[in-house]
Design a protein around this motif. Structure first.
Motif, PDB file in Angstrom:
ATOM      1  N   GLY A 124       2.041  -6.903   3.164  1.00  0.00           N
ATOM      2  CA  GLY A 124       0.656  -6.253   3.272  1.00  0.00           C
ATOM      3  C   GLY A 124       0.240  -6.006   4.502  1.00  0.00           C
ATOM      4  O   GLY A 124      -1.351  -5.433   4.303  1.00  0.00           O
ATOM      5  N   LYS A 125       0.124  -6.581   5.719  1.00  0.00           N
ATOM      6  CA  LYS A 125      -0.348  -5.600   7.050  1.00  0.00           C
ATOM      7  C   LYS A 125       0.562  -4.030   7.217  1.00  0.00           C
ATOM      8  O   LYS A 125      -0.284  -3.849   7.577  1.00  0.00           O
ATOM      9  N   ILE A 126       1.309  -4.065   6.132  1.00  0.00           N
ATOM     10  CA  ILE A 126       1.194  -2.208   6.467  1.00  0.00           C
ATOM     11  C   ILE A 126       0.502  -1.438   5.509  1.00  0.00           C
ATOM     12  O   ILE A 126       0.765  -0.119   5.221  1.00  0.00           O
ATOM     13  N   TYR A 127       0.220  -2.544   4.652  1.00  0.00           N
ATOM     14  CA  TYR A 127      -0.731  -1.838   3.444  1.00  0.00           C
ATOM     15  C   TYR A 127      -1.790  -1.851   3.938  1.00  0.00           C
ATOM     16  O   TYR A 127      -3.223  -2.039   3.264  1.00  0.00           O
ATOM     17  N   SER A 128      -2.400  -2.558   4.950  1.00  0.00           N
ATOM     18  CA  SER A 128      -3.457  -2.701   5.994  1.00  0.00           C
ATOM     19  C   SER A 128      -4.536  -4.053   4.971  1.00  0.00           C
ATOM     20  O   SER A 128      -5.621  -3.671   4.558  1.00  0.00           O
ATOM     21  N   MET A 129      -3.805  -4.983   4.062  1.00  0.00           N
ATOM     22  CA  MET A 129      -4.460  -5.902   3.179  1.00  0.00           C
ATOM     23  C   MET A 129      -5.293  -6.802   4.314  1.00  0.00           C
ATOM     24  O   MET A 129      -4.588  -7.227   5.605  1.00  0.00           O
ATOM     25  N   PRO A 130      -6.774  -7.106   4.416  1.00  0.00           N
ATOM     26  CA  PRO A 130      -7.346  -7.826   4.795  1.00  0.00           C
ATOM     27  C   PRO A 130      -6.532  -9.225   5.399  1.00  0.00           C
ATOM     28  O   PRO A 130      -6.114  -9.524   3.919  1.00  0.00           O
ATOM     29  N   LYS A 131      -6.275 -10.168   6.327  1.00  0.00           N
ATOM     30  CA  LYS A 131      -5.672 -11.183   6.585  1.00  0.00           C
ATOM     31  C   LYS A 131      -5.765 -12.195   5.198  1.00  0.00           C
ATOM     32  O   LYS A 131      -5.327 -13.001   4.442  1.00  0.00           O
ATOM     33  N   LYS A 132      -7.220 -12.672   5.270  1.00  0.00           N
ATOM     34  CA  LYS A 132      -7.712 -13.660   3.899  1.00  0.00           C
ATOM     35  C   LYS A 132      -7.142 -13.141   2.681  1.00  0.00           C
ATOM     36  O   LYS A 132      -6.217 -13.576   1.830  1.00  0.00           O
ATOM     37  N   GLU A 133      -6.753 -11.965   2.399  1.00  0.00           N
ATOM     38  CA  GLU A 133      -6.615 -11.743   0.726  1.00  0.00           C
ATOM     39  C   GLU A 133      -4.934 -11.504   0.797  1.00  0.00           C
ATOM     40  O   GLU A 133      -4.381 -11.896  -0.430  1.00  0.00           O
TER      41      GLU A 133
ATOM     42  N   MET B   1      -8.999   5.428  12.295  1.00  0.00           N
ATOM     43  CA  MET B   1      -7.773   4.357  13.190  1.00  0.00           C
ATOM     44  C   MET B   1      -7.638   3.655  12.598  1.00  0.00           C
ATOM     45  O   MET B   1      -8.247   2.689  11.587  1.00  0.00           O
ATOM     46  N   ASN B   2      -6.092   3.713  12.169  1.00  0.00           N
ATOM     47  CA  ASN B   2      -5.214   2.742  11.703  1.00  0.00           C
ATOM     48  C   ASN B   2      -4.959   1.828  12.480  1.00  0.00           C
ATOM     49  O   ASN B   2      -3.758   2.615  13.445  1.00  0.00           O
ATOM     50  N   PHE B   3      -4.335   0.398  11.724  1.00  0.00           N
ATOM     51  CA  PHE B   3      -3.852  -0.150  13.118  1.00  0.00           C
ATOM     52  C   PHE B   3      -2.389  -0.501  12.908  1.00  0.00           C
ATOM     53  O   PHE B   3      -1.429  -1.735  12.960  1.00  0.00           O
ATOM     54  N   GLU B   4      -1.632   0.628  11.430  1.00  0.00           N
ATOM     55  CA  GLU B   4      -0.857  -0.507  10.865  1.00  0.00           C
ATOM     56  C   GLU B   4       0.405  -0.449  11.415  1.00  0.00           C
ATOM     57  O   GLU B   4       1.561  -1.471  11.801  1.00  0.00           O
ATOM     58  N   PHE B   5       0.622  -0.258  12.932  1.00  0.00           N
ATOM     59  CA  PHE B   5       1.697  -0.274  13.924  1.00  0.00           C
ATOM     60  C   PHE B   5       1.686  -1.477  14.415  1.00  0.00           C
ATOM     61  O   PHE B   5       2.851  -1.539  15.126  1.00  0.00           O
ATOM     62  N   ARG B   6       0.783  -2.125  13.943  1.00  0.00           N
ATOM     63  CA  ARG B   6       0.588  -3.742  14.754  1.00  0.00           C
ATOM     64  C   ARG B   6       1.750  -4.185  14.279  1.00  0.00           C
ATOM     65  O   ARG B   6       2.235  -5.315  14.474  1.00  0.00           O
ATOM     66  N   ALA B   7       1.731  -4.090  12.881  1.00  0.00           N
ATOM     67  CA  ALA B   7       2.428  -4.394  11.825  1.00  0.00           C
ATOM     68  C   ALA B   7       4.360  -4.197  12.056  1.00  0.00           C
ATOM     69  O   ALA B   7       4.741  -5.428  12.253  1.00  0.00           O
ATOM     70  N   ILE B   8       4.270  -3.485  12.648  1.00  0.00           N
ATOM     71  CA  ILE B   8       5.769  -3.348  12.825  1.00  0.00           C
ATOM     72  C   ILE B   8       6.395  -3.836  14.662  1.00  0.00           C
ATOM     73  O   ILE B   8       7.122  -4.668  14.357  1.00  0.00           O
ATOM     74  N   TYR B   9       4.933  -4.003  15.109  1.00  0.00           N
ATOM     75  CA  TYR B   9       5.048  -4.154  16.472  1.00  0.00           C
ATOM     76  C   TYR B   9       5.250  -5.862  16.260  1.00  0.00           C
ATOM     77  O   TYR B   9       6.495  -6.803  16.665  1.00  0.00           O
ATOM     78  N   TRP B  10       4.684  -6.258  15.493  1.00  0.00           N
ATOM     79  CA  TRP B  10       4.710  -7.781  14.605  1.00  0.00           C
ATOM     80  C   TRP B  10       6.364  -7.999  14.616  1.00  0.00           C
ATOM     81  O   TRP B  10       6.363  -9.012  14.885  1.00  0.00           O
TER      82      TRP B  10
END
Ligand SMILES: Nc1ncnc2c1ncn2[C@@H]1O[C@H](COP(=O)(O)OP(=O)(O)O)[C@@H](O)[C@H]1O
Ligand SMILES: [Mg+2]
Lengths: 350, 277
Positions: A124-133, B1-10
């Motif tokens: 979900g995170k790498i697809y930028s889904m909001p936390k609640k979703e 700006m995207n922040f997906e790198f945070r997912a990888i960091y996480w």
């Protein structure tokens, strides 16, 4: 909902009572070709997948199924031909394609050191889904795949079937328009496989289009709305399971006689017999009409020729028969050796 | 700006703190370096060099403090140089597939992995400084609070840039090669000259001219010099050798490391965009 897509020359309206008959194509493939060096893996393939259907590629190992999936999911660059997924060109708009799809790869690829929930969370995170979703979707999917009790279990501690279910859940995290599954049940026993089919039917009911590849006859037969039989990189035939079987004939008779050669000639002369093939011991007789109408005649003619019938076996054409008929060989000899290529040893293939 | 790198960091940090063995060894390792190598070497070096008269008017620094800076450099060198190995396993066991098949741009993967590497390097650096002070390392001697703070920020900046450079290098190798054995031998081969042709653990003044010249371009030298500048000041002597750092010296350290890191970043972007699923 108004126009949801107006790309590539077709216009789709949803829920307005207009053109409800005309289902949209979620996947459109036109004259696709792909080679690895001198090996032609995909050879001039064209097909469409309609919105909301389960579409299968049925073919032996090495037929080119994974290559097609990899091109459609933009993991491999398209070499020749055109392909659109969810209205987006895979060559020009790979990012939009990627956002529209979910994938269950042929090999298992879960992070074994993360829990069930964490694997889904990461996706979900790498697809930028909001936390609640994310949280809501994870709950829905754990329920769907019956993994609620395993949410905090490390992926490595799951059974093979559960791992596959987790991958299924992961593929659905972003509510994709199309779910791609590359041999989703390879190496599983029939119970696990049938359970997987149930989940896939449920996912279809929720409106997701499913494209899957398989080399299991029953999987194509029982699960799919439409099937393409693929062999040596070519689509041999496409249709619903019933269409494919009916094309073969209404019924199928297996005969063993004291003189198969002569019997074959006699039968070929009968109008309602569509095809006769000689195996080593038996004859396969495909009928264009119901067996009850023609069996007495067949028996009579054989007896008149003074030939003895040792075995008669009547059945409806199965997917196996369809496959043998169109490809000229069975799937068995092409079956992958599961010990070597099963999903447990991910990474060894390709 | 995207922040997906945070997912990888996480994900990376999650696993770092989950594997207790990994966590503990990365904390213990720098302490072991200091405790065994540092104390043993400094005893003998100090004994050997005690006959050399200290240079008048210049603060004399003991060997432990001198090599403390080197130990930080060595420690982050090894963890970042081998830090990319996990990417190879991720690739081998198809873990990367999910990420590579997602809409996330490739540079986010590099960025995420880089950030987690820097975090780990900061933890290790803090461990060495903390433990070093405990066993009598003369870092930040006579500094005011503000000076200490600036020194620490300076050290962390240098360590961060250095770590990114070697992580990118190691990530590029990992993503290019197919088997871990090959990677292992390349890294070992690389670490040898880096390790020895530098002033991390001993002054290079007695080196043959060629090696001394080469050592000036070694990122490890640049980092060790930079840390010494911040931790020990710009004018000290150790074992009778007079060290003086000018602003130009520290600028060279920064720019050199920055150049190295950017080159490696470009290399890793090139390699990552090539990788096939
Ligand atoms: N990465 C690759 N490099 C070279 N040849 C490949 C590669 N992937 C597949 N092939 C070849 O392409 C053909 C089709 O393979 P694939 O698409 O994996 O078939 P399937 O999924 O139906 O088993 C096979 O002959 C296979 O050996
Ligand atoms: Mg395949």
């Amino acid at each position: 909902m108004g126009i949801i897509e107006s790309d590539g020359g077709h216009l789709i309206r949803k829920g307005e009572g207009v053109d409800l008959e005309m289902t949209a194509n979620v996947i459109e493939v036109n004259r696709l070709e792909h080679s690895y060096g001198s090996v032609k893996a995909v050879d001039d393939i064209s097909f469409n997948v309609k919105e909301g259907e389960i579409f299968s590629f049925l073919g032996p190992n090495g037929a080119g199924k994974s290559t097609v999936i990899n091109i459609l999911t933009t993991l491999r660059k398209i070499q020749k031909g055109e392909a659109r997924v969810n209205g987006y060109d895979v060559a020009k708009d790979s990012k939009s394609v990627r956002k529209s799809i979910g994938i269950v790869f042929q090999m298992l690829c879960l992070d074994h050191e993360m829990t069930v929930c964490e694997n889904l969370e990461y996706h979900g995170k790498i697809y930028s889904m909001p936390k609640k979703e994310r949280k809501e979707r994870i709950e829905e999917l754990l329920k769907l795949t019956e993994l609620e009790g395993k949410r905090d279990t490390l992926a490595k501690d799951l059974s093979g079937g559960m791992k596959r279910r987790l991958e299924l859940a992961r593929g659905l995290m972003t509510k994709p328009a199309v779910l791609f599954l590359d041999e989703p049940t390879i190496g599983f026993d029939i119970q696990t496989r049938m359970r997987m089919w149930e989940y896939l039917r449920e996912i279809k009911r929720e409106g997701t289009t499913i494209f899957l590849t398989t080399h299991y006859m029953e999987e194509a037969d029982q699960l799919s709305d439409r099937i393409s039989i693929i062999d040596h990189g070519k689509i041999i035939v496409t249709g619903t399971a019933d269409e494919l079987k009916n094309k073969l004939g209404k019924d199928l008779i297996y005969l063993e006689t004291s003189d198969n050669k002569t019997v074959a000639e006699i039968l070929r002369a009968i109008e309602s017999v569509k095809a006769v093939t000689e195996d080593t011991k038996s004859l396969r007789v495909l009928l264009g009409v119901d067996v009850t109408h023609v069996l007495p005649l067949i028996m009579e003619k054989i007896r008149q020729a003074g030939i003895e019938i040792t075995t008669v076996n009547i059945k409806k054409p199965s997917m196996d028969d369809v496959f043998v008929h169109y490809t000229g060989h069975g799937l068995r000899e092409g079956e992958p050796k599961e010990k070597e290529e099963g999903i447990e040893i991910a990474g060894v293939m390709e | 700006m995207n922040f997906e790198f945070r997912a990888i960091y996480w994900r990376d940090m999650l696993k770092f703190f989950r594997f207790k063995s990994m966590l503990i060894s990365s904390l213990i390792q720098p302490v072991m370096w200091l405790a065994f190598f540092g104390l043993a070497m400094s005893e003998s070096f100090d004994k050997l060099t005690s006959v050399i008269p200290p240079i008048a008017g210049v603060q004399n620094v003991d060997y432990l403090s001198y090599m403390g800076a080197g130990i930080i450099a060595m420690d982050v060198l090894f963890s970042s140089l081998f830090g990319g190995t996990s990417l190879m396993f991720d690739k081998k066991y198809s873990l990367l597939r999910e990420t590579l098949a997602s809409p996330v741009p490739r540079y986010h993967i590099i960025l995420g992995v880089g950030l987690s590497g820097v975090t780990k390097a900061f933890i290790q650096t803090s461990m060495i400084i903390g433990f070093g002070k405990l066993i009598g390392m003369d870092f930040f001697m006579g500094y005011t609070f503000t000076e200490t703070l600036i020194a620490i920020i300076g050290i962390f900046l240098l360590v961060g840039i250095f770590t990114l450079g070697f992580l990118f290098l190691s990530g590029s190798i990992a993503i290019t090669l197919e088997n871990p054995e090959g990677m292992q031998s390349i890294l070992t081969l690389l670490s040898m000259p880096l390790f020895f042709v530098s002033n991390a653990l001993y002054p290079v003044d007695a080196f043959p001219a060629v090696l001394r010249f080469l050592s000036m371009f070694n990122p490890l030298t640049l980092l060790a010099d930079g840390i010494r500048y911040f931790a020990l000041g710009n004018n000290f002597s150790v074992m009778g050798i007079h060290y003086m750092y000018t602003s130009a010296d520290i600028a060279i350290s920064f720019l050199g490391l920055l150049f190295f890191a950017l080159t490696m970043l470009a290399t890793s972007l090139w390699r990552f965009n090539k990788v096939d699923v």
